[in-house]
Scaffold this motif. Structure first.
Motif, short mmCIF file in Angstrom:
data_model
loop_
_atom_site.label_atom_id
_atom_site.label_comp_id
_atom_site.label_asym_id
_atom_site.label_seq_id
_atom_site.Cartn_x
_atom_site.Cartn_y
_atom_site.Cartn_z
N MET A 89 -12.13 -11.15 112.60
CA MET A 89 -13.38 -11.48 113.81
C MET A 89 -14.39 -11.66 113.14
O MET A 89 -15.41 -12.97 113.82
CB MET A 89 -13.39 -10.60 114.76
N LEU A 90 -14.64 -11.59 112.17
CA LEU A 90 -16.28 -11.29 111.50
C LEU A 90 -16.43 -13.38 111.26
O LEU A 90 -17.15 -13.55 110.46
CB LEU A 90 -16.91 -10.35 110.79
N TRP A 136 -19.12 -14.74 110.98
CA TRP A 136 -20.25 -14.26 110.22
C TRP A 136 -20.25 -14.02 108.51
O TRP A 136 -20.71 -13.43 107.90
CB TRP A 136 -19.90 -12.18 111.11
N TYR A 169 -6.31 -10.90 117.21
CA TYR A 169 -6.94 -12.91 116.49
C TYR A 169 -6.38 -12.99 115.21
O TYR A 169 -5.45 -12.50 114.24
CB TYR A 169 -8.61 -11.69 115.80
N LEU A 189 -13.76 -15.30 112.15
CA LEU A 189 -13.59 -16.17 113.23
C LEU A 189 -15.49 -16.51 114.32
O LEU A 189 -15.03 -17.86 114.42
CB LEU A 189 -12.83 -16.21 114.71
N GLU A 190 -16.10 -16.28 113.56
CA GLU A 190 -16.92 -15.82 114.85
C GLU A 190 -18.45 -16.39 113.86
O GLU A 190 -19.67 -17.01 113.89
CB GLU A 190 -17.63 -14.57 115.01
N ARG A 224 -24.99 -10.64 119.42
CA ARG A 224 -23.54 -11.61 120.50
C ARG A 224 -22.40 -10.71 120.10
O ARG A 224 -21.63 -11.53 120.82
CB ARG A 224 -23.65 -13.26 120.20
N LEU A 225 -22.41 -10.35 118.99
CA LEU A 225 -21.11 -9.85 118.06
C LEU A 225 -20.26 -8.92 119.22
O LEU A 225 -21.43 -7.36 119.72
CB LEU A 225 -20.99 -9.15 117.12
N LYS A 226 -19.52 -8.60 119.51
CA LYS A 226 -18.49 -7.53 120.29
C LYS A 226 -18.26 -6.25 119.19
O LYS A 226 -17.02 -6.92 118.18
CB LYS A 226 -17.54 -7.96 121.31
N GLU A 260 -27.66 -13.20 115.97
CA GLU A 260 -26.56 -13.29 116.45
C GLU A 260 -25.85 -11.69 115.84
O GLU A 260 -24.44 -12.10 117.06
CB GLU A 260 -26.33 -13.81 114.82
#
Length: 221
Positions: free
Chosen positions: A195-196, A201, A191, A198-199, A98-100, A95
């Motif tokens: 972002m974390l 996380w 964003y 949205l993903e 896959r994160l940028k 997981e």
């Protein structure tokens, strides 16, 4: 009669702009390579340098990275630690991968923020809490972050690196310590949420869970 703060209060539009910058600030990882206007960069550094610091020690130092080979070397350190972090996360390794998590090679500007050497000389405010130098430096970074958002620029704080290796790479003096690699530049969009988040996380904790009256907040995780 209660004292009024109206004499010191900003006009509504200025106050609202401040809260808007706080709400819309994002840890950005996606950038366009367009250069940052030098005058804007100077304003961001001005904002950083006008942050509060315990004992007025001003422990922050900034290294602007303009050499392409050096930027690639910094990216190599970040990638090395990214892989090590992924392995340390166990079941969340895939997981995480896959994160940028950075934009070191993409952003228009790259800055390294470090603590200066000789900090043991500063006792005021640090005798029992020596890590207040780190807190002061974080205030400088936050000032820059909010100013960047107000300027329409994205900024990302990269902390995935070996500090000793980065200090050596940048020829820092003994006792100096890098805290952050800052990616700053133009973005296509900010964003809508962190972002974390949205993903998937993590999610922001409700503030009521983190605030206690007179004692530790009982519902804090």
């Amino acid at each position: 009669m209660t004292a009024s703060n109206d004499a010191h209060r900003y006009p509504d539009d200025a106050r609202d702009a401040l809260y808007r910058a706080i709400a819309e600030r994002r840890d950005m990882r996606h950038f366009r390579p367009d250069p940052v206007d030098p005058a804007v960069l100077r304003r961001l550094l001005w904002a950083a340098h006008h942050a509060p610091s315990v004992g007025y020690m001003q422990p922050w130092r900034f290294v602007r990275v303009t050499d392409a080979a050096l930027r690639r070397a910094i990216h190599g350190l970040v990638e090395e630690e990214r892989l090590a972090t992924a392995r340390a996360l166990g079941e969340r390794e895939d997981e995480f991968m896959r994160l940028k998590v950075e934009g070191v090679l993409d952003s228009g500007e790259l800055l390294v923020v470090a603590l200066c050497g000789g900090r043991e000389q500063h006792v005021f405010g640090r005798r029992t809490m020596p890590d207040m130098d780190v807190a002061s430096c974080a205030c400088a970074i936050q000032n820059m972050w909010l100013a960047a958002r107000a300027e329409g620029l994205g900024m990302g704080w990269v902390s995935i690196f070996d500090p000793l290796k980065l200090a050596t790479l940048l020829q820092m003096p003994e006792g100096a310590r890098p805290l952050a690699v800052l990616c700053i530049g133009h973005v296509d969009a900010f964003y809508e949420a962190p972002m974390l988040e949205l993903e998937g996380w993590a999610s922001r904790l409700p503030e009521d869970l983190l605030i206690g009256d007179n004692v530790w907040p009982e519902r804090a995780p």
